[in-house]
Scaffold this motif. Structure first.
Motif, PDB file in Angstrom:
ATOM      1  N   MET A   1       0.832  -1.199   0.000  1.00  0.00           N
ATOM      2  CA  MET A   1       0.000   0.000   0.000  1.00  0.00           C
ATOM      3  C   MET A   1       0.872   1.257   0.000  1.00  0.00           C
ATOM      4  O   MET A   1       1.894   1.307   0.677  1.00  0.00           O
ATOM      5  N   ALA A   2       0.472   2.239  -0.812  1.00  0.00           N
ATOM      6  CA  ALA A   2       1.304   3.439  -0.951  1.00  0.00           C
ATOM      7  C   ALA A   2       1.355   4.231   0.367  1.00  0.00           C
ATOM      8  O   ALA A   2       0.409   4.192   1.167  1.00  0.00           O
ATOM      9  N   ALA A   3       2.448   4.928   0.586  1.00  0.00           N
ATOM     10  CA  ALA A   3       2.568   5.773   1.766  1.00  0.00           C
ATOM     11  C   ALA A   3       1.577   6.924   1.666  1.00  0.00           C
ATOM     12  O   ALA A   3       1.238   7.370   0.575  1.00  0.00           O
ATOM     13  N   PRO A   4       1.084   7.416   2.797  1.00  0.00           N
ATOM     14  CA  PRO A   4       0.122   8.511   2.732  1.00  0.00           C
ATOM     15  C   PRO A   4       0.755   9.769   2.157  1.00  0.00           C
ATOM     16  O   PRO A   4       1.916  10.051   2.392  1.00  0.00           O
ATOM     17  N   LEU A   5      -0.024  10.505   1.411  1.00  0.00           N
ATOM     18  CA  LEU A   5       0.447  11.789   0.921  1.00  0.00           C
ATOM     19  C   LEU A   5       0.250  12.810   2.044  1.00  0.00           C
ATOM     20  O   LEU A   5      -0.187  12.467   3.139  1.00  0.00           O
ATOM     21  N   THR A   6       0.564  14.035   1.777  1.00  0.00           N
ATOM     22  CA  THR A   6       0.721  14.930   2.924  1.00  0.00           C
ATOM     23  C   THR A   6      -0.201  16.140   2.964  1.00  0.00           C
ATOM     24  O   THR A   6      -0.141  16.897   3.907  1.00  0.00           O
TER      25      THR A   6
ATOM     26  N   ARG B   1      -6.925   8.047   3.787  1.00  0.00           N
ATOM     27  CA  ARG B   1      -6.210   9.310   3.553  1.00  0.00           C
ATOM     28  C   ARG B   1      -5.660   9.350   2.130  1.00  0.00           C
ATOM     29  O   ARG B   1      -5.674  10.400   1.487  1.00  0.00           O
ATOM     30  N   ARG B   2      -5.173   8.231   1.660  1.00  0.00           N
ATOM     31  CA  ARG B   2      -4.611   8.195   0.305  1.00  0.00           C
ATOM     32  C   ARG B   2      -5.689   8.528  -0.729  1.00  0.00           C
ATOM     33  O   ARG B   2      -5.459   9.294  -1.665  1.00  0.00           O
TER      34      ARG B   2
ATOM     35  N   LEU C   1     -16.108   9.540   0.355  1.00  0.00           N
ATOM     36  CA  LEU C   1     -15.220   9.017  -0.692  1.00  0.00           C
ATOM     37  C   LEU C   1     -14.111   8.162  -0.069  1.00  0.00           C
ATOM     38  O   LEU C   1     -13.825   7.058  -0.531  1.00  0.00           O
ATOM     39  N   GLY C   2     -13.522   8.682   0.990  1.00  0.00           N
ATOM     40  CA  GLY C   2     -12.425   7.951   1.632  1.00  0.00           C
ATOM     41  C   GLY C   2     -12.879   6.626   2.202  1.00  0.00           C
ATOM     42  O   GLY C   2     -12.135   5.637   2.185  1.00  0.00           O
TER      43      GLY C   2
END
Lengths: 136, 502
Positions: free
Chosen positions: A1-6, A38-39, A111-112
């Motif tokens: 899973m991709a790291a969360p953006l900021t 969050r992503r 959406l999240g």
């Protein structure tokens, strides 16, 4: 899973409390699902104008601190019933700007949460390309 | 900047652009013309249509399906891909009522002509009524509810071939069954020699040329890379056809400086504002299996100005459409396999406030407010839907315009009384629109319109419009066949006038 953006990092505790009020089932999400939530929200905001991302952060600050006037506590320190009452106040505001702002944040929260395939499966949604064949 | 030369440039590849491209494509072979279609969105490979809600929305919709009006109160959904919005519609294929075309009052444009031209696309795109065994419970219950109320539900002709009933039409058919321009008109045009350039956004029109920017495919994006190198391109053309849709066509003309000569540019925008209603049945029904939009009810279109259509959406869109939040909101979502859905569409008309402008960066801004008449249409349509739901056996109905949105069967008998307390509140009730029309309307002169009746932009020989922005007022039905018929008319005009255009 991709790291969360900021883009929402500084306001994430408020976002988490907000999402959990909009979708009560979110309170039992594990950390991996929160990262995904969050992503998805960050992805939805990534290609939108920077002004929109600023408005989202501003709206979350507004939600965090406005309850001080009524409850003498920030949003994240309220119990679930008071959080819900406060958000209901925003949803039914006589000012369209406030209603639309709340609606926009609510949209991001939904959406999240419901944008995750696991959430879709949990509510029994199982559309596939196979269509009718999947029933046979 | 790269410079290229074509005879005809078509901006946009949806119902309008695709139809024009096909109709003109024989000129490539017959007369050696060079024709290019410039499409802002990507061309996806068949296997990239996965049906994933957010993934596909990001890939093939403008702003991921979340393009908002200026006040943030309405979401406008339109495609941005090879095939434009024909990739994301449900394929419902209706002809406009004669009264609508009469009301448009465009000189020389008769209902008979639209019908005649549309017949070609009805044939090409395999428009037909779905066979009865392919109708799911969500649609059957709509028909049953209407029948019990003495209302007459009509079946939608749809343009599918080999539909497997994925229900995922609005996310791009994963089986390529829907016959949009991406499956029919554009491939035919390309076979004849038309060049389709994707990821190519036209920035402005400057005389007999357009300036366009090609963007690279992002690392995590879907679709094939553009056939042109990334960067800015100037494309010279003898004829330019604008088919970028009711938002981008007027916006492109506005940022190209046409507004002084064309004061009606951007005006006359209508959209059929709509909301999704949901009801729960006591038992599971087939809803996310089968074509989602097989029936409609239009008997109130003339009197109460609303249309009801069957529909079935995806978890996030459904969640967004329900009013409120918290446990009650969640309880409807958790009943997903038992949900029936109806889409209420208001037949809006031109309002001077409602128009397309651009911001300081040249991006389109859509100003839209629901007039009191539209608000009343949405409320009336919602109450009529609630009657259908209960008549079909629903145990509870979510009515977002009601003071308390959840209605139980006990409320069924007092729906007419309840209607007086129902209110549409902008910014609270989720409203969206996908039938975007107007902005470059047809008419007689620059004082009342942007183009003449054959899509020629007033005062600018060689510049044409061929998309839903031509509509001088709402078409009051799903618009794509009307768009294609008008585009066919524009293409014929270009053919007839080609010698003079050179």
């Amino acid at each position: 899973m991709a790291a969360p953006l900021t883009s929402l990092e500084p306001v994430f505790p408020v976002l988490r409390a907000f999402v959990s009020t909009i979708v009560p089932e979110a309170t039992i999400l594990d950390e991996e699902r929160w990262v995904e939530l969050r992503r998805l929200i960050d992805l939805a905001l990534r290609d939108r104008p920077a002004s929109l991302r600023r408005r989202v952060r501003l709206a979350l600050h507004f939600i965090q601190w406005l309850p001080l006037l009524r409850y003498a506590r920030p949003f994240t320190a309220l119990d679930p019933a008071r959080r819900a009452r406060f958000l209901s106040f925003l949803e039914n505001s006589p000012l369209q700007t406030v209603r639309s702002g709340f609606f926009g944040l609510r949209t991001l929260a939904l959406l999240g949460y419901y944008g995750q395939p696991q959430a879709a499966a949990e509510i029994g949604y199982a559309a596939t390309a196979r269509g009718w064949d999947a029933l046979r | 900047m790269n410079t290229r030369s074509y005879d005809i440039v078509i901006i946009g590849s949806g119902a309008g652009g695709g139809a024009v491209a096909q109709e003109l494509s024989s000129l490539c072979r017959e007369a050696g013309l060079r024709i290019a279609v410039l499409e802002k969105g990507p061309k996806l490979r068949d296997e990239e249509f996965t049906g994933g809600e957010l993934e596909m929305s990001r890939a093939i919709y403008e702003d991921g399906g979340g393009f908002l009006t200026a006040d943030g109160a309405m979401t406008l959904a339109f495609g941005s891909a090879y095939g434009g919005s024909t990739v994301v519609y449900t394929g419902t294929s209706l002809l406009p009522p004669p009264r609508v075309i009469e009301h448009w009052n465009v000189p020389g444009l008769a209902h008979e002509e639209i019908t005649r031209r549309a017949q070609k696309f009805i044939q090409q795109n395999n428009v037909h009524l779905l066979e009865e065994p392919l109708i799911n419970d969500n649609n059957r219950l709509f028909v049953e509810g209407c029948r019990k109320l003495g209302w007459r539900a009509e079946q939608f002709p749809v343009n599918v071939k080999g539909c497997r009933g994925s229900s995922l039409c609005n996310l791009g058919c994963p089986n390529q069954a829907k016959q949009g321009t991406n499956r029919v008109q554009l491939p035919r045009a390309e076979q004849n020699g038309v060049e389709v350039v994707t990821r190519c956004e036209v920035l402005r029109i400057a005389g007999k040329s357009v300036v366009a920017r090609v963007t690279e495919k992002s690392a995590d994006g879907k679709g094939e890379p553009s056939s042109w190198p990334s960067g800015d391109h100037r494309i010279n053309a003898k004829a330019i056809v604008l088919s970028a849709g009711a938002i981008h066509s007027p916006a492109l003309l506005l940022r190209s400086g046409f507004e002084r000569a064309l004061p009606r540019l951007g005006h006359g925008f209508t959209s059929h504002p709509a909301f999704i209603l949901v009801a729960e049945h006591p038992r599971p029904i087939t809803n996310f299996v089968g074509h989602p939009k097989s029936f409609y009810l239009d008997q109130f279109a003339a009197s109460d100005r609303f249309i009801l259509e069957t529909c079935m959406y995806f978890p996030f869109v459904t969640a967004k459409s329900l009013a409120g939040f918290g446990p009650e909101h969640s309880s409807f979502l958790r009943a997903f396999p038992r949900l029936q859905m109806i889409l209420v569409l208001a037949c809006d008309h031109i309002d001077e406030h409602n128009r397309v402008t651009i911001d300081s960066a040249g991006r389109p801004v859509v100003h839209y407010r629901c007039t009191p008449q539209v608000a009343q249409s949405l409320v009336s349509g919602a109450v009529a839907s609630a009657k259908i739901f209960f008549a079909a056996g629903a145990s509870r109905v979510h009515l977002p315009v009601a003071p308390s949105p959840t209605l139980t069967a006990a409320d069924a008998a007092r729906l007419d009384a309840l209607a007086a307390d129902c209110r549409f509140v902008p910014g609270k009730t989720a409203v969206s629109a996908a039938h975007l029309q107007g902005g470059c309307g047809m008419g007689r002169s620059p004082q009342d319109s942007v183009t003449d009746s054959r899509g020629r932009v007033h005062g600018h020989p060689g510049l044409f419009v061929a998309d839903a922005s031509l509509f001088p007022n709402s078409v009051e039905i799903n618009p794509y066949l009307t768009i294609m018929a008008l585009a066919d008319r524009v293409a014929e005009t270009i053919r007839e006038e080609w010698q003079a255009l050179q």
